[in-house]
Design a protein around this motif. Structure first.
Motif, PDB file in Angstrom:
ATOM      1  N   SER A  16       0.824  -1.215   0.000  1.00 34.32           N
ATOM      2  CA  SER A  16       0.000   0.000   0.000  1.00 34.32           C
ATOM      3  C   SER A  16       0.850   1.255   0.000  1.00 34.32           C
ATOM      4  O   SER A  16       0.458   2.294  -0.514  1.00 34.32           O
ATOM      5  CB  SER A  16      -0.940   0.011   1.214  1.00 34.32           C
ATOM      6  OG  SER A  16      -0.210   0.221   2.402  1.00 34.32           O
ATOM      7  N   GLY A  17       2.038   1.173   0.577  1.00 34.09           N
ATOM      8  CA  GLY A  17       2.927   2.320   0.611  1.00 34.09           C
ATOM      9  C   GLY A  17       3.611   2.589  -0.709  1.00 34.09           C
ATOM     10  O   GLY A  17       4.217   3.635  -0.893  1.00 34.09           O
ATOM     11  N   LYS A  18       3.517   1.641  -1.659  1.00 31.87           N
ATOM     12  CA  LYS A  18       4.168   1.803  -2.949  1.00 31.87           C
ATOM     13  C   LYS A  18       3.224   2.326  -4.018  1.00 31.87           C
ATOM     14  O   LYS A  18       3.633   2.624  -5.124  1.00 31.87           O
ATOM     15  CB  LYS A  18       4.736   0.452  -3.412  1.00 31.87           C
ATOM     16  CG  LYS A  18       5.762  -0.139  -2.455  1.00 31.87           C
ATOM     17  CD  LYS A  18       6.213  -1.510  -2.937  1.00 31.87           C
ATOM     18  CE  LYS A  18       7.182  -2.154  -1.959  1.00 31.87           C
ATOM     19  NZ  LYS A  18       7.600  -3.503  -2.405  1.00 31.87           N
ATOM     20  N   LYS A  25       0.452  12.498  -3.115  1.00 31.35           N
ATOM     21  CA  LYS A  25       1.785  12.352  -3.671  1.00 31.35           C
ATOM     22  C   LYS A  25       2.658  11.707  -2.607  1.00 31.35           C
ATOM     23  O   LYS A  25       2.952  12.311  -1.583  1.00 31.35           O
ATOM     24  CB  LYS A  25       2.335  13.720  -4.085  1.00 31.35           C
ATOM     25  CG  LYS A  25       1.590  14.337  -5.265  1.00 31.35           C
ATOM     26  CD  LYS A  25       2.212  15.654  -5.672  1.00 31.35           C
ATOM     27  CE  LYS A  25       1.480  16.246  -6.868  1.00 31.35           C
ATOM     28  NZ  LYS A  25       2.060  17.550  -7.281  1.00 31.35           N
ATOM     29  N   LEU A  26       3.066  10.482  -2.862  1.00 31.38           N
ATOM     30  CA  LEU A  26       3.855   9.745  -1.888  1.00 31.38           C
ATOM     31  C   LEU A  26       5.337  10.051  -2.073  1.00 31.38           C
ATOM     32  O   LEU A  26       5.844  10.087  -3.186  1.00 31.38           O
ATOM     33  CB  LEU A  26       3.593   8.246  -2.036  1.00 31.38           C
ATOM     34  CG  LEU A  26       2.127   7.808  -1.950  1.00 31.38           C
ATOM     35  CD1 LEU A  26       2.023   6.293  -2.011  1.00 31.38           C
ATOM     36  CD2 LEU A  26       1.468   8.331  -0.687  1.00 31.38           C
ATOM     37  N   LYS A  27       6.021  10.259  -0.958  1.00 36.06           N
ATOM     38  CA  LYS A  27       7.442  10.581  -0.992  1.00 36.06           C
ATOM     39  C   LYS A  27       8.259   9.388  -0.517  1.00 36.06           C
ATOM     40  O   LYS A  27       7.731   8.429   0.047  1.00 36.06           O
ATOM     41  CB  LYS A  27       7.719  11.801  -0.110  1.00 36.06           C
ATOM     42  CG  LYS A  27       7.023  13.066  -0.597  1.00 36.06           C
ATOM     43  CD  LYS A  27       7.486  14.273   0.190  1.00 36.06           C
ATOM     44  CE  LYS A  27       6.869  15.546  -0.376  1.00 36.06           C
ATOM     45  NZ  LYS A  27       7.368  16.759   0.325  1.00 36.06           N
ATOM     46  N   ASN A  28       9.551   9.463  -0.751  1.00 35.52           N
ATOM     47  CA  ASN A  28      10.431   8.410  -0.273  1.00 35.52           C
ATOM     48  C   ASN A  28      10.464   8.431   1.254  1.00 35.52           C
ATOM     49  O   ASN A  28      10.509   9.513   1.861  1.00 35.52           O
ATOM     50  CB  ASN A  28      11.851   8.603  -0.812  1.00 35.52           C
ATOM     51  CG  ASN A  28      11.924   8.351  -2.303  1.00 35.52           C
ATOM     52  OD1 ASN A  28      11.195   7.509  -2.837  1.00 35.52           O
ATOM     53  ND2 ASN A  28      12.791   9.076  -2.987  1.00 35.52           N
ATOM     54  N   GLU A  31      13.708   8.559   7.931  1.00 39.63           N
ATOM     55  CA  GLU A  31      13.853   7.901   9.227  1.00 39.63           C
ATOM     56  C   GLU A  31      12.670   8.245  10.125  1.00 39.63           C
ATOM     57  O   GLU A  31      12.188   9.382  10.139  1.00 39.63           O
ATOM     58  CB  GLU A  31      15.152   8.359   9.895  1.00 39.63           C
ATOM     59  CG  GLU A  31      15.413   7.697  11.240  1.00 39.63           C
ATOM     60  CD  GLU A  31      16.726   8.143  11.847  1.00 39.63           C
ATOM     61  OE1 GLU A  31      16.798   8.277  13.079  1.00 39.63           O
ATOM     62  OE2 GLU A  31      17.685   8.365  11.066  1.00 39.63           O
ATOM     63  N   GLY A  32      12.176   7.267  10.848  1.00 42.38           N
ATOM     64  CA  GLY A  32      11.045   7.497  11.739  1.00 42.38           C
ATOM     65  C   GLY A  32      10.968   6.403  12.779  1.00 42.38           C
ATOM     66  O   GLY A  32      11.792   5.487  12.809  1.00 42.38           O
ATOM     67  N   THR A  33       9.967   6.495  13.627  1.00 43.47           N
ATOM     68  CA  THR A  33       9.789   5.513  14.699  1.00 43.47           C
ATOM     69  C   THR A  33       8.514   4.718  14.455  1.00 43.47           C
ATOM     70  O   THR A  33       7.428   5.296  14.351  1.00 43.47           O
ATOM     71  CB  THR A  33       9.701   6.203  16.075  1.00 43.47           C
ATOM     72  OG1 THR A  33      10.889   6.972  16.285  1.00 43.47           O
ATOM     73  CG2 THR A  33       9.555   5.173  17.181  1.00 43.47           C
ATOM     74  N   PHE A  88       6.799   8.500   8.718  1.00 44.85           N
ATOM     75  CA  PHE A  88       7.994   8.240   7.913  1.00 44.85           C
ATOM     76  C   PHE A  88       8.113   9.187   6.717  1.00 44.85           C
ATOM     77  O   PHE A  88       8.934   8.967   5.826  1.00 44.85           O
ATOM     78  CB  PHE A  88       8.007   6.784   7.445  1.00 44.85           C
ATOM     79  CG  PHE A  88       8.263   5.806   8.559  1.00 44.85           C
ATOM     80  CD1 PHE A  88       9.557   5.527   8.974  1.00 44.85           C
ATOM     81  CD2 PHE A  88       7.213   5.193   9.218  1.00 44.85           C
ATOM     82  CE1 PHE A  88       9.800   4.641  10.017  1.00 44.85           C
ATOM     83  CE2 PHE A  88       7.440   4.308  10.260  1.00 44.85           C
ATOM     84  CZ  PHE A  88       8.740   4.033  10.668  1.00 44.85           C
ATOM     85  N   GLY A  89       7.275  10.225   6.697  1.00 45.80           N
ATOM     86  CA  GLY A  89       7.397  11.249   5.676  1.00 45.80           C
ATOM     87  C   GLY A  89       6.853  10.874   4.318  1.00 45.80           C
ATOM     88  O   GLY A  89       7.029  11.618   3.347  1.00 45.80           O
ATOM     89  N   VAL A  90       6.196   9.719   4.215  1.00 44.05           N
ATOM     90  CA  VAL A  90       5.644   9.291   2.927  1.00 44.05           C
ATOM     91  C   VAL A  90       4.439  10.154   2.562  1.00 44.05           C
ATOM     92  O   VAL A  90       4.244  10.531   1.412  1.00 44.05           O
ATOM     93  CB  VAL A  90       5.252   7.799   2.976  1.00 44.05           C
ATOM     94  CG1 VAL A  90       4.612   7.366   1.660  1.00 44.05           C
ATOM     95  CG2 VAL A  90       6.487   6.947   3.260  1.00 44.05           C
ATOM     96  N   LEU A  91       3.616  10.467   3.560  1.00 42.59           N
ATOM     97  CA  LEU A  91       2.506  11.405   3.389  1.00 42.59           C
ATOM     98  C   LEU A  91       2.836  12.693   4.133  1.00 42.59           C
ATOM     99  O   LEU A  91       3.284  12.646   5.277  1.00 42.59           O
ATOM    100  CB  LEU A  91       1.205  10.828   3.955  1.00 42.59           C
ATOM    101  CG  LEU A  91       0.487   9.751   3.150  1.00 42.59           C
ATOM    102  CD1 LEU A  91      -0.779   9.339   3.885  1.00 42.59           C
ATOM    103  CD2 LEU A  91       0.132  10.242   1.761  1.00 42.59           C
ATOM    104  N   GLU A  92       2.610  13.801   3.494  1.00 43.89           N
ATOM    105  CA  GLU A  92       2.854  15.092   4.127  1.00 43.89           C
ATOM    106  C   GLU A  92       1.564  15.602   4.749  1.00 43.89           C
ATOM    107  O   GLU A  92       0.804  16.337   4.132  1.00 43.89           O
ATOM    108  CB  GLU A  92       3.382  16.100   3.098  1.00 43.89           C
ATOM    109  CG  GLU A  92       4.794  15.823   2.640  1.00 43.89           C
ATOM    110  CD  GLU A  92       5.825  16.131   3.725  1.00 43.89           C
ATOM    111  OE1 GLU A  92       5.458  16.780   4.727  1.00 43.89           O
ATOM    112  OE2 GLU A  92       6.979  15.718   3.564  1.00 43.89           O
ATOM    113  N   LYS A  93       1.312  15.186   5.976  1.00 46.52           N
ATOM    114  CA  LYS A  93       0.070  15.596   6.629  1.00 46.52           C
ATOM    115  C   LYS A  93       0.025  17.100   6.868  1.00 46.52           C
ATOM    116  O   LYS A  93      -1.033  17.705   6.844  1.00 46.52           O
ATOM    117  CB  LYS A  93      -0.102  14.857   7.956  1.00 46.52           C
ATOM    118  CG  LYS A  93      -0.752  13.498   7.806  1.00 46.52           C
ATOM    119  CD  LYS A  93      -1.410  13.066   9.084  1.00 46.52           C
ATOM    120  CE  LYS A  93      -2.303  11.857   8.851  1.00 46.52           C
ATOM    121  NZ  LYS A  93      -3.013  11.445  10.063  1.00 46.52           N
TER     122      LYS A  93
END
Length: 229
Positions: A16-18, A25-28, A31-33, A88-93
């Motif tokens: 789903s993340g791909k 717009k999904l980003k690369n 680093e996250g928790t 993890f920065g994939v979505l920019e909320k």
């Protein structure tokens, strides 16, 4: 068998993340928790929805009540996935919240749920634009909801209705707008309020089975010009 289903659910979540489809717009990833508790909840909910696959055999058609429950579960799962992807920065909320704030600037928001006011203020909607109505917009609608209500009990209801309507007019004047978005749950009181607001104010309507499961992406879509409920 449980291990196989668990692995299948994990694979679906990772895929789903791909996805490149949709308006997001999904980003690369950065680093996250990872929240293992939230992730385990998602996995368990995904596995739980598998029951609908078996119970709907052989046609896999879902009756209205089952469809509501199934979709409500998926929406809740999606919201939790969005939270993880945002971590993890994939979505920019943050960007979505800025867009919600911008889009909401032409609306007065009417809702029957005080808790939903708290949610959308966190999403960027100015609190002063929100009206929480704990009563219908007309006295006769209260009689529809509660046919046995005595006349004496209607007097305080009338005062509350008057207060809500005055609040709506005041906010429309304050923000120089005639646009209203009504956000209610899919029950009798919500449907009555939505229909009345359409008649009185030409309001746009957003109805959901459970407002607490509404995502910021759904709400943003409701604010957009091309929205079709």
């Amino acid at each position: 068998m449980d291990k196989i289903r668990f692995k299948q659910a994990q694979s679906l979540l990772l895929e789903s993340g791909k996805s490149k489809k949709g308006t997001e717009k999904l980003k690369n990833p950065r680093e996250g928790t990872l929240d293992p508790v939230a992730y385990a909840e998602i996995i368990n909910q995904v596995i739980g929805t598998e029951e609908f696959v078996y119970s709907s055999r052989p046609t896999h058609k879902l009756l209205p009540e089952d469809a509501k429950e199934f979709c409500s579960n998926l929406i809740d799962i999606r919201n939790k996935i969005d939270d993880i992807l945002a971590e993890f920065g994939v979505l920019e909320k943050k960007n979505i919240e800025e867009e919600v704030k911008r889009l909401s600037e032409k609306f007065i928001i009417l809702t029957s749920k005080g808790n939903f006011k708290k949610i959308i203020t966190r999403w960027g909607v100015e609190a002063q634009r929100i009206v929480v109505a704990g009563v219908p917009l007309e006295t006769e609608d209260m009689r529809v909801l509660n046919p046995k209500i005595p006349e004496t009990a209607l007097e305080p209801v009338k005062k509350k209705i008057s207060h809500v309507k005055n609040d709506i007019i005041r906010k429309m004047d304050q923000f120089d707008t005639q646009e209203m978005l009504v956000v209610v749950e899919n029950d009798k009181s919500g449907e009555i309020m939505a229909k009345r607001a359409e008649n009185l104010y030409g309001a746009r309507v957003m109805i959901r089975d459970n407002l607490k499961n509404t995502s910021i992406l759904e709400f943003r879509k409701a604010l957009e010009k091309e929205y079709n409920p």
